[in-house]
Design a protein around this motif. Structure first.
Motif, PDB file in Angstrom:
ATOM      1  N   TRP A 171      22.274  59.018  51.568  1.00  0.00           N
ATOM      2  CA  TRP A 171      22.937  59.004  52.825  1.00  0.00           C
ATOM      3  C   TRP A 171      21.919  58.954  54.002  1.00  0.00           C
ATOM      4  O   TRP A 171      22.526  58.986  55.145  1.00  0.00           O
ATOM      5  N   ASP A 172      20.715  58.662  53.881  1.00  0.00           N
ATOM      6  CA  ASP A 172      19.758  58.782  54.898  1.00  0.00           C
ATOM      7  C   ASP A 172      18.630  57.927  54.603  1.00  0.00           C
ATOM      8  O   ASP A 172      18.512  57.243  53.513  1.00  0.00           O
ATOM      9  N   THR A 173      17.517  58.103  55.236  1.00  0.00           N
ATOM     10  CA  THR A 173      16.249  57.697  54.835  1.00  0.00           C
ATOM     11  C   THR A 173      15.378  58.535  54.610  1.00  0.00           C
ATOM     12  O   THR A 173      15.455  59.777  55.329  1.00  0.00           O
ATOM     13  N   SER A 174      14.332  58.419  54.111  1.00  0.00           N
ATOM     14  CA  SER A 174      13.194  59.469  53.992  1.00  0.00           C
ATOM     15  C   SER A 174      11.919  58.799  53.750  1.00  0.00           C
ATOM     16  O   SER A 174      11.778  57.428  53.523  1.00  0.00           O
ATOM     17  N   SER A 175      10.755  59.326  54.290  1.00  0.00           N
ATOM     18  CA  SER A 175       9.402  58.724  54.057  1.00  0.00           C
ATOM     19  C   SER A 175       9.146  58.826  52.468  1.00  0.00           C
ATOM     20  O   SER A 175       9.493  59.701  51.648  1.00  0.00           O
ATOM     21  N   PHE A 176       8.056  57.888  52.215  1.00  0.00           N
ATOM     22  CA  PHE A 176       7.686  57.922  50.829  1.00  0.00           C
ATOM     23  C   PHE A 176       6.130  57.882  50.717  1.00  0.00           C
ATOM     24  O   PHE A 176       5.405  56.817  51.774  1.00  0.00           O
ATOM     25  N   GLU A 177       5.389  58.017  49.612  1.00  0.00           N
ATOM     26  CA  GLU A 177       4.181  57.643  49.479  1.00  0.00           C
ATOM     27  C   GLU A 177       4.111  57.407  48.056  1.00  0.00           C
ATOM     28  O   GLU A 177       4.428  58.538  47.132  1.00  0.00           O
ATOM     29  N   SER A 178       3.750  56.219  47.453  1.00  0.00           N
ATOM     30  CA  SER A 178       3.618  56.127  45.921  1.00  0.00           C
ATOM     31  C   SER A 178       2.221  55.332  45.671  1.00  0.00           C
ATOM     32  O   SER A 178       1.509  54.787  46.441  1.00  0.00           O
ATOM     33  N   TRP A 179       1.920  55.568  44.256  1.00  0.00           N
ATOM     34  CA  TRP A 179       0.696  55.172  43.492  1.00  0.00           C
ATOM     35  C   TRP A 179       1.136  54.164  42.497  1.00  0.00           C
ATOM     36  O   TRP A 179       2.192  54.470  41.970  1.00  0.00           O
ATOM     37  N   GLY A 180       0.245  53.168  42.338  1.00  0.00           N
ATOM     38  CA  GLY A 180       0.658  52.353  41.126  1.00  0.00           C
ATOM     39  C   GLY A 180      -0.170  52.961  40.196  1.00  0.00           C
ATOM     40  O   GLY A 180      -0.843  53.935  40.068  1.00  0.00           O
ATOM     41  N   GLN A 181       0.050  52.114  38.991  1.00  0.00           N
ATOM     42  CA  GLN A 181      -0.543  52.799  37.369  1.00  0.00           C
ATOM     43  C   GLN A 181      -2.016  52.646  37.535  1.00  0.00           C
ATOM     44  O   GLN A 181      -2.420  53.285  36.512  1.00  0.00           O
ATOM     45  N   GLY A 182      -2.532  51.944  38.219  1.00  0.00           N
ATOM     46  CA  GLY A 182      -4.149  51.563  38.036  1.00  0.00           C
ATOM     47  C   GLY A 182      -4.378  50.394  36.987  1.00  0.00           C
ATOM     48  O   GLY A 182      -3.772  50.357  36.200  1.00  0.00           O
ATOM     49  N   THR A 183      -5.397  49.681  37.289  1.00  0.00           N
ATOM     50  CA  THR A 183      -5.719  48.583  36.711  1.00  0.00           C
ATOM     51  C   THR A 183      -7.114  48.718  36.677  1.00  0.00           C
ATOM     52  O   THR A 183      -7.855  48.893  37.608  1.00  0.00           O
ATOM     53  N   GLN A 184      -7.904  48.319  35.326  1.00  0.00           N
ATOM     54  CA  GLN A 184      -9.202  48.535  35.149  1.00  0.00           C
ATOM     55  C   GLN A 184      -9.908  47.079  35.684  1.00  0.00           C
ATOM     56  O   GLN A 184      -9.529  46.224  35.077  1.00  0.00           O
ATOM     57  N   LEU A 185     -11.011  47.328  36.362  1.00  0.00           N
ATOM     58  CA  LEU A 185     -11.825  46.241  36.669  1.00  0.00           C
ATOM     59  C   LEU A 185     -13.289  46.564  36.078  1.00  0.00           C
ATOM     60  O   LEU A 185     -13.854  47.580  36.260  1.00  0.00           O
ATOM     61  N   THR A 186     -13.835  45.678  35.537  1.00  0.00           N
ATOM     62  CA  THR A 186     -15.130  45.899  34.686  1.00  0.00           C
ATOM     63  C   THR A 186     -15.962  44.751  35.159  1.00  0.00           C
ATOM     64  O   THR A 186     -15.634  43.442  34.800  1.00  0.00           O
ATOM     65  N   VAL A 187     -17.065  45.098  35.912  1.00  0.00           N
ATOM     66  CA  VAL A 187     -18.063  43.949  36.016  1.00  0.00           C
ATOM     67  C   VAL A 187     -19.253  44.030  35.198  1.00  0.00           C
ATOM     68  O   VAL A 187     -20.011  45.085  35.281  1.00  0.00           O
ATOM     69  N   SER A 188     -19.602  43.162  34.312  1.00  0.00           N
ATOM     70  CA  SER A 188     -20.700  43.324  33.615  1.00  0.00           C
ATOM     71  C   SER A 188     -20.874  42.010  32.859  1.00  0.00           C
ATOM     72  O   SER A 188     -20.239  41.120  32.766  1.00  0.00           O
ATOM     73  N   SER A 189     -22.112  41.770  32.523  1.00  0.00           N
ATOM     74  CA  SER A 189     -22.638  40.445  32.099  1.00  0.00           C
ATOM     75  C   SER A 189     -22.449  40.370  30.431  1.00  0.00           C
ATOM     76  O   SER A 189     -22.866  39.530  29.574  1.00  0.00           O
TER      77      SER A 189
END
Length: 122
Positions: free
Chosen positions: A104-122
């Motif tokens: 019936w109205d509006t509300s503020s929100f803050e949401s997070w994603g599930q995370g995604t792995q980044l690996t930097v390696s040779s």
């Protein structure tokens, strides 16, 4: 509001990768979107953020190498990562805050994603 992040993976040092994160749900508007990361044994830290009008902020560690952009029509934020270093290895999380519709109205929100792995390696 749900955030779905994707694009992580294994990259060699000096390589590039782009992360994306799409928000869905009863969204009226999104003000700030951003990316955070958390490396093993460390606290989560902000990487970059972007306001609805396109103003951006970056952590010192990624300035000049990462860019952040957003598509307001798609409620999506992107993180282009260039010149990647092993110290960029972390789980990357997207974050968004704004206003959503309720029954019936509006509300503020803050949401997070599930995370995604980044690996930097040779």
């Amino acid at each position: 509001v749900q955030l779905q992040a994707c694009g992580g993976g294994l990259v060699q040092p000096g390589g590039s990768l782009r992360l994306s994160c799409a928000a869905s749900g009863s969204i009226l508007s999104i003000s700030t979107m951003g990316w955070y990361r958390q490396a093993p044994g460390k606290q989560r830290e902000v990487v970059a953020s972007i306001g609805r009008g396109g103003n951006t902020n970056f952590a010192d560690a990624v300035k000049g190498r990462f860019t952040i952009s957003r598509d307001n029509a798609k409620n999506t934020v992107y993180l282009q990562m260039n010149s990647l270093k092993p110290e960029d290895t972390a789980v990357y999380y997207c974050n968004a805050g704004g206003t959503m519709f309720t029954d019936w109205d509006t509300s503020s929100f803050e949401s997070w994603g599930q995370g995604t792995q980044l690996t930097v390696s040779s």
